[in-house]
Design an enzyme around this catalytic site. Structure first.
Site, PDB file in Angstrom:
ATOM      1  CB  SER A  34      -1.524  -3.783   6.206  1.00 45.16           C
ATOM      2  OG  SER A  34      -0.314  -4.139   6.855  1.00 45.16           O
ATOM      3  CG  HIS A 260       2.389  -1.586   4.356  1.00 43.60           C
ATOM      4  ND1 HIS A 260       2.998  -1.002   5.444  1.00 43.60           N
ATOM      5  CD2 HIS A 260       1.525  -2.513   4.860  1.00 43.60           C
ATOM      6  CE1 HIS A 260       2.515  -1.536   6.555  1.00 43.60           C
ATOM      7  NE2 HIS A 260       1.623  -2.465   6.221  1.00 43.60           N
TER       8      HIS A 260
END
Length: 285
Positions: A34, A260
């Site tokens: 990711s 993230h």
């Protein structure tokens, strides 16, 4: 030369097309998890939607920067090293092993992998939970001790196997191992905005340095290029101001998955990788 002749030459020069260099790489494949795919960063791709790939992720930036037309991004959120070799079930997931995208004529491969092998999200959630009762201590370090360093060591041969698998399938490819953007500052932190106890911030930062260092060592052993965005992201971590951060916190302030990279972080990594491939940037080895 008369004035008329000089003007004729100048006008002709303006309309003669200048030669442009052909792209150095023609067939680029992106592999990884990711931190590659870019979950929740607009626009999300549909191939498949369950992998949460963004058109602004770092491989897309690399492809645009280098003018690569034949670009395959098979990265997927949640991917581990095992998902390079077999289908990744569930959501996130996809029905194809990532290495299946590689071809004999693939000439550029980027890969970021290993964070999920050590249990990245579980670590964050565990440490965040423990911080609620001890925000100034180091409950996460007390819980894990040397275990996370051992997980990093155990992931090294798995990364080596991935790099070997790439070389077997695409023997002519330039392989670039891309490490992870800095998640936490070196010390202090910003509890409760990012709920990691003050004493655990340097502990977890050191685990990330160990992970990135392992990736660098495996890249060197495999003869691959290593690009380390950690080195350029001081002050861009989850505790930075919304306009400065490259990695979002537990509660994102721009479109991205918690903890993230956001679009700015992806752009920075993509530009660093492109510069390394062009030979104008230190790769962080």
């Amino acid at each position: 030369m008369t004035v008329v002749s000089l003007l004729t030459v100048l006008i002709a020069a303006l309309f003669v097309p200048t030669a442009t260099a052909a792209p150095k790489y023609r067939n680029y494949v992106s592999l990884g998890d990711s931190f590659v795919s870019g979950p929740f960063i607009p626009l999300q791709r549909l191939d498949p939607l369950s992998c949460f790939k963004s058109t602004q992720n770092y491989p897309s930036v690399v492809a645009r920067e280098l003018g690569i037309a034949d670009f395959t991004d098979i990265s997927c959120g949640g991917a581990q090293t095992k998902d390079m070799f077999t289908a990744q079930s569930g959501i996130p997931g996809q029905s194809t092993a990532q290495l299946a995208a590689l071809k004999p004529d693939t000439d550029l491969v980027t890969v970021s992998i290993g964070g999920n092998d050590i249990g990245f999200m579980d670590i964050i959630l565990t440490c965040a939970g423990k911080s609620l009762l001890d925000p100034n201590g180091a409950p996460c370090k007390a819980n894990y001790g040397d275990e996370l360093a051992q997980r990093v060591d155990a992931t090294a041969p798995k990364v080596a196997a991935v790099l070997n698998g790439i070389k077997q399938r695409s023997p002519k490819a330039r392989i670039v191992v891309v490490a992870y953007l800095r998640i936490l500052p070196p010390s202090g932190g910003c509890w409760p905005i990012v709920p990691i106890s003050k004493g655990d911030v340097p502990y977890l930062d050191n685990v990330q340095k160990q992970l990135n260092g392992m990736l660098g060592a495996q890249a060197e052993a495999a003869g691959a290029t290593f690009v380390n965005p950690y080195d350029i992201s001081l002050g861009r971590d989850t505790c930075a101001a919304p306009w400065d951060k490259w990695v979002e916190g537990i509660i994102p302030t721009s479109p991205a998955f918690p903890v993230h990279p956001n679009a700015n972080g992806m752009a920075a990594v993509g530009e660093q990788v492109a510069a390394a491939l062009a030979g104008t940037e230190s790769t962080g080895v």
